[in-house]
Design a protein around this motif. Structure first.
Motif, PDB file in Angstrom:
ATOM      1  N   THR A   1       0.831  -1.207   0.000  1.00 53.36           N
ATOM      2  CA  THR A   1       0.000   0.000   0.000  1.00 53.36           C
ATOM      3  C   THR A   1       0.865   1.256   0.000  1.00 53.36           C
ATOM      4  OG1 THR A   1      -0.188  -0.049   2.404  1.00 53.36           O
ATOM      5  CG2 THR A   1      -1.943  -1.102   1.150  1.00 53.36           C
ATOM      6  N   LEU A   2       2.107   1.114   0.425  1.00 51.04           N
ATOM      7  CA  LEU A   2       3.032   2.246   0.424  1.00 51.04           C
ATOM      8  C   LEU A   2       3.289   2.737  -0.999  1.00 51.04           C
ATOM      9  CD1 LEU A   2       5.059   4.027   2.031  1.00 51.04           C
ATOM     10  CD2 LEU A   2       6.738   2.238   1.635  1.00 51.04           C
ATOM     11  N   LEU A   3       3.512   1.818  -1.895  1.00 51.45           N
ATOM     12  CA  LEU A   3       3.784   2.159  -3.291  1.00 51.45           C
ATOM     13  C   LEU A   3       3.126   1.095  -4.172  1.00 51.45           C
ATOM     14  CD1 LEU A   3       5.332   4.313  -4.886  1.00 51.45           C
ATOM     15  CD2 LEU A   3       7.269   2.772  -4.918  1.00 51.45           C
ATOM     16  N   PRO A   4       1.830   1.275  -4.487  1.00 52.59           N
ATOM     17  CA  PRO A   4       1.117   0.244  -5.248  1.00 52.59           C
ATOM     18  C   PRO A   4       1.613   0.142  -6.692  1.00 52.59           C
ATOM     19  CG  PRO A   4      -0.287   2.155  -4.859  1.00 52.59           C
ATOM     20  CD  PRO A   4       1.000   2.403  -4.137  1.00 52.59           C
ATOM     21  N   GLU A   5       1.300  -0.984  -7.313  1.00 56.08           N
ATOM     22  CA  GLU A   5       1.650  -1.191  -8.720  1.00 56.08           C
ATOM     23  C   GLU A   5       0.974  -0.112  -9.567  1.00 56.08           C
ATOM     24  OE1 GLU A   5       3.521  -3.464 -10.449  1.00 56.08           O
ATOM     25  OE2 GLU A   5       4.225  -4.309  -8.566  1.00 56.08           O
ATOM     26  N   PRO A   6       1.693   0.469 -10.516  1.00 60.15           N
ATOM     27  CA  PRO A   6       1.059   1.494 -11.367  1.00 60.15           C
ATOM     28  C   PRO A   6      -0.014   0.872 -12.258  1.00 60.15           C
ATOM     29  CG  PRO A   6       3.326   1.087 -12.069  1.00 60.15           C
ATOM     30  CD  PRO A   6       3.091   0.265 -10.841  1.00 60.15           C
TER      31      PRO A   6
END
Length: 116
Positions: free
Chosen positions: A74-79
């Motif tokens: 959730t910190l850096l989700p898949e684009p």
């Protein structure tokens, strides 16, 4: 805490450290126990919880030991693809933004004013 564009690195690191400490305490672990489970030193756990400098691999080890590694997704989700771009392409493959070097005539180097 919400992180705005003016939040300093130190403020964010301190907040993450507080969260890490709260999770450790919620699981009724001492710093030494977490350190042993994570394979890091007790001092590393102290540094992380204080918001001091540490490596991302140490944070990952501690999160794994706490069973909270999934939170990183959730910190850096898949684009995700832009819906407008998907509609524009409709089955076509995306083309290069500009012609490649292979598109120029053979033997003729590129020169200013020679754009296509």
């Amino acid at each position: 805490m919400k992180y705005g564009p003016l939040a300093t690195d130190q403020l964010i690191a301190a907040d993450l450290g507080r969260r890490l400490e709260a999770e450790r305490l919620a699981q009724d672990l001492t710093q030494a126990q977490l350190a042993a489970q994570a394979g890091v030193s007790k001092r590393t756990v102290e540094r992380l919880e204080n918001g001091d400098s540490s490596t991302i691999s140490n944070l990952i080890r501690c999160l794994r030991a706490l069973g909270r590694l999934e939170g990183l997704k959730t910190l850096l989700p898949e684009p995700q693809p832009n819906p407008v771009s998907v509609l524009k392409l409709r089955g076509k493959t995306r083309q290069r933004a500009r012609p490649s070097a292979e598109a120029r005539p053979a033997g003729k180097p590129w020169a200013w004013g020679d754009e296509r």
